[in-house]
Scaffold this active site. Structure first.
Site, PDB file in Angstrom:
ATOM      1  N   HIS A 219       0.828  -1.223   0.000  1.00  0.00           N
ATOM      2  CA  HIS A 219       0.000   0.000   0.000  1.00  0.00           C
ATOM      3  C   HIS A 219       0.851   1.258   0.000  1.00  0.00           C
ATOM      4  CE1 HIS A 219      -4.001  -1.926   0.743  1.00  0.00           C
ATOM      5  NE2 HIS A 219      -3.183  -2.931   1.005  1.00  0.00           N
ATOM      6  N   ASP A 426       3.307   9.158  -1.063  1.00  0.00           N
ATOM      7  CA  ASP A 426       2.181   8.358  -0.590  1.00  0.00           C
ATOM      8  C   ASP A 426       1.922   7.237  -1.575  1.00  0.00           C
ATOM      9  OD1 ASP A 426       0.076   7.661   1.089  1.00  0.00           O
ATOM     10  OD2 ASP A 426      -0.578   9.740   1.297  1.00  0.00           O
TER      11      ASP A 426
HETATM   12  O1  F6P Z   1      -2.024   2.515   4.300  1.00  0.00           O
HETATM   13  C1  F6P Z   1      -0.761   2.566   4.873  1.00  0.00           C
HETATM   14  C2  F6P Z   1      -0.826   2.145   6.311  1.00  0.00           C
HETATM   15  O2  F6P Z   1       0.448   2.070   6.819  1.00  0.00           O
HETATM   16  C3  F6P Z   1      -1.449   0.796   6.531  1.00  0.00           C
HETATM   17  O3  F6P Z   1      -0.564  -0.253   6.378  1.00  0.00           O
HETATM   18  C4  F6P Z   1      -1.900   0.931   7.932  1.00  0.00           C
HETATM   19  O4  F6P Z   1      -2.885   0.023   8.227  1.00  0.00           O
HETATM   20  C5  F6P Z   1      -2.360   2.364   7.999  1.00  0.00           C
HETATM   21  O5  F6P Z   1      -1.527   3.035   7.123  1.00  0.00           O
HETATM   22  C6  F6P Z   1      -2.375   2.959   9.387  1.00  0.00           C
HETATM   23  O6  F6P Z   1      -1.198   2.730  10.072  1.00  0.00           O
HETATM   24  P1  F6P Z   1      -1.200   2.028  11.483  1.00  0.00           P
HETATM   25  O7  F6P Z   1      -1.868   0.711  11.339  1.00  0.00           O
HETATM   26  O8  F6P Z   1       0.231   1.941  11.888  1.00  0.00           O
HETATM   27  O9  F6P Z   1      -1.986   2.951  12.390  1.00  0.00           O
END
Ligand code: F6P
Length: 628
Positions: A219, A426
């Protein structure tokens, strides 16, 4: 709490060997109680808004019929009143709800690292299993290697990188732990793994003998080779990534960066999007993630809880009678919020009171040092701008760490004249697409978009206002241009972006990915096969063949009179043959289609692989394993 493999063991009456335990899985899910407040067949979002079900099911139906295991670190809350954190959760929730997949990920509590029952909770047609990841390794895995080393590197922000060797060990341990938990569902059709927390997971699954088609989707961005080489163990990690059958990236830039890394570190070239290694083949492809625009439009009409309704009204009151821009980001240094705030300083210095900013920034990864520092930097910058340009009645920048439901965000996007999506880098950034989807077609707002967000590969300069997120003056010019853009131009730009959003939705994304993963059921296409007189094998498996050949030579050299030695040597031959045969088993059992041989190849000499004519493993074994 029930284990799937308990069900597989006990529910024999409905399960046949042929369906790989799937009937048992289905029966098992039927027995799992619904989570409080959930209703079968109606996912949480369906509780909020009515769905244009047929359209969406159409897209889901285009997906191959496979019982899927989805694995990611974070699992969506599956509760319309709880906010989504990040694009991954927002993207996968509808896939799981409607396709009947099992989604495994991390719970909010930690465990002692011992094997635990799969805590299944039914959701829509699918199920979720939240695992208590091991307490001892969690900090090194999540705060350490994932979010202090990999995350900044993947976003090409080397000055934010930190970490220790212990972090990497913990990262590997947690991946091994998750693979062990997945062993319970080893008989389902395919595994779809998500994001940088789980780069080694396919290798761990293979180590346990789980050989179902396994795909990975990243992602985040993937950086250029000179950046990834700053990550400790980057070669090992990339090698383990090649244990996936399908690697999906958000953009062509990310895919090309990864391919460049393979060239630099391993001298590997891809051919027609496929890389062949000792393990087998990995397909590499771009799949730009989308949203569900219809659902987003429906959010606009959805009821909010009384508390959120009240919160929203008092927020919108603050902007009454003036224009405002909106930014919605996790409070993350990759999001460029500080530069955006500086840009507002320029805008308001040139045109006082022309526009204000609503910055929604839910706190994220607050136990990581760099995030704490960034929060302070952003808040100091906002205080300065407010002191300079705000009044007692009206702040120049309204900032909140509160989270909002998707329905509340949709209304805020609709009310805002400008959508600011200005990350330094991003993967995709779904806020950009959601902002567009929430606009009034007759009076849409304008999207100001970082050229380093994945979404900028989808939207051109004729649609969004593309900016360099490192340059506050450039962002300021775009904000001013957006604020004053004539209606006709706004409508033209918006229509064009909306057409793109509608033509490739989140459902197309998942259906496309899963169709590609389904093709991975053939691990070795026909034009790569060679007949060695020992059954079918491929070039990449030659080292295994050599083991077999060596054992066979040893066996042949032993006098028949030495019966005990001969027997022992035969055992070696047999086990070498089994190793040789294992990876071919599912290739031969599950052949789906075979690509045309290259034009230069002599078709007559290429064995044709059709399931009806290929030898079964039993045939092969009879022909090739000598009996003592
Ligand atoms: O979309 C990128 C991302 O890093 C996902 O992998 C993740 O679930 C989200 O952002 C939020 O990050 P976190 O789970 O560390 O809060």
């Amino acid at each position: 709490m029930v284990r799937i493999h308990d069900a597989l063991d006990t529910a024999t009456s409905g399960a046949t060997e042929q369906d790989g335990g799937q009937t048992a899985f289905d029966m098992h899910l039927d027995g799992v109680p619904l989570e409080q407040g959930q209703h079968e067949g109606a996912g949480p979002s369906a509780a909020v808004v009515s769905r244009d079900t047929e359209d969406r099911l159409d897209a889901v139906n285009r997906q191959p019929d496979m019982k899927l295991v989805v694995i990611s670190n974070r699992v969506a809350p599956f509760d319309p009143n709880k906010p989504q954190t990040g694009g991954l959760a927002a993207g996968l929730e509808p896939v799981v709800e409607r396709s009947g997949a099992l989604w495994m990920g991390s719970s909010d509590t930690r465990g002692d690292g011992t094997e635990q029952p799969l805590p299944l909770v039914k959701t829509g047609a699918g199920a979720v299993a939240r695992l208590d990841l091991p307490e001892a390794d969690y900090p090194g895995y999540y705060r350490g290697f994932s979010n202090s080393t990999l995350w900044p590197a993947l976003h090409s922000l080397r000055q934010r990188m930190s970490g220790s060797e212990g972090d990497y060990d913990s990262y590997r341990n947690v991946n091994a732990f998750i693979a062990q938990a997945a062993f319970d569902v080893r008989d389902l059709d395919a595994f779809w793994v998500h994001d940088y927390h789980l780069l080694p997971l396919a290798a761990e699954l293979h180590r346990l003998g789980i050989d179902r088609p396994t795909g990975f989707f990243l992602h985040t961005p993937w950086p250029a080779p000179d950046m990834i080489e700053r990550v400790p163990h980057h070669r090992e990690l990339m090698k383990m990534m090649l244990e996936y059958d399908l690697l999906g990236f958000q953009t062509n830039r990310d895919l090309n960066n990864f391919l460049a890394g393979l060239r630099v570190y391993f001298g590997l070239e891809s051919k027609d999007g496929i890389v062949t290694t000792e393990r087998g083949q990995t397909r590499l492809q771009q799949f730009p993630i989308g949203i569900d625009p219809k659902q987003f439009a429906e959010y606009l009409a959805a009821d909010l809880s009384p508390v959120e309704e009240e919160k929203l009204s008092s927020l919108l009151e603050k902007f009454e009678g003036s224009k405002f821009a909106i930014g919605v980001d996790r409070l993350d240094y990759t999001k460029g919020i500080d530069k955006r705030v500086q840009a507002f300083n320029h805008v308001l210095a040139a045109n006082p009171g022309s526009i204000s900013l609503l910055q929604i920034a839910p706190s994220s990864r607050a136990d990581v040092g760099e995030y704490q520092k960034y929060k302070e930097d952003v808040e100091n910058a906002i205080s300065l701008v407010n002191a300079e340009h705000g009044t007692d009645e009206r702040k120049a920048i309204h900032y909140t760490n509160d989270s909002f439901s998707q329905a509340a965000l949709a209304r805020l996007y609709r009310a805002a004249h400008v959508g600011l999506v200005t990350p330094l880098r991003d993967g995709m950034n779904l806020v950009a697409k959601e902002y567009v989807a929430a606009q009034d077609p007759n009076d849409p707002g304008v999207l100001v978009l970082s050229k380093f967000a994945g979404a900028a590969e989808d939207f051109s300069d004729d649609e969004a206002l593309l900016i360099d997120p490192n340059n506050p003056e450039e962002i300021a010019d775009a904000i001013s241009k957006a604020t004053n853009m004539p209606l006709e131009e706004r409508v033209m730009r918006w229509r064009s972006m909306m057409d793109k959003i509608e033509s490739y939705t989140i459902h197309d994304w998942s259906a496309d990915y899963l169709r590609e993963l389904d093709k991975s059921r053939i691990t070795v296409p026909a034009d790569q096969f060679h007949h060695l007189g020992l059954g079918w094998t491929n070039e990449a498996k030659m080292p295994l063949h050599q083991d077999y050949a060596a054992a066979l030579t040893a066996y042949n050299e032993i006098e028949p009179a030495a019966a005990a030695l001969k027997e022992a040597a035969y055992a070696d031959v047999k086990s070498a043959f089994e190793v040789l045969a294992a990876p071919l088993k599912h290739t031969q059992d599950r052949l789906w289609d075979s690509p045309a041989p290259p034009a230069s190849q002599d078709i007559a000499s290429t064995p044709t692989l059709q399931s009806s004519t290929r030898p079964t493993m039993e045939d092969t074994a009879r022909r090739t394993v000598p009996r003592p």
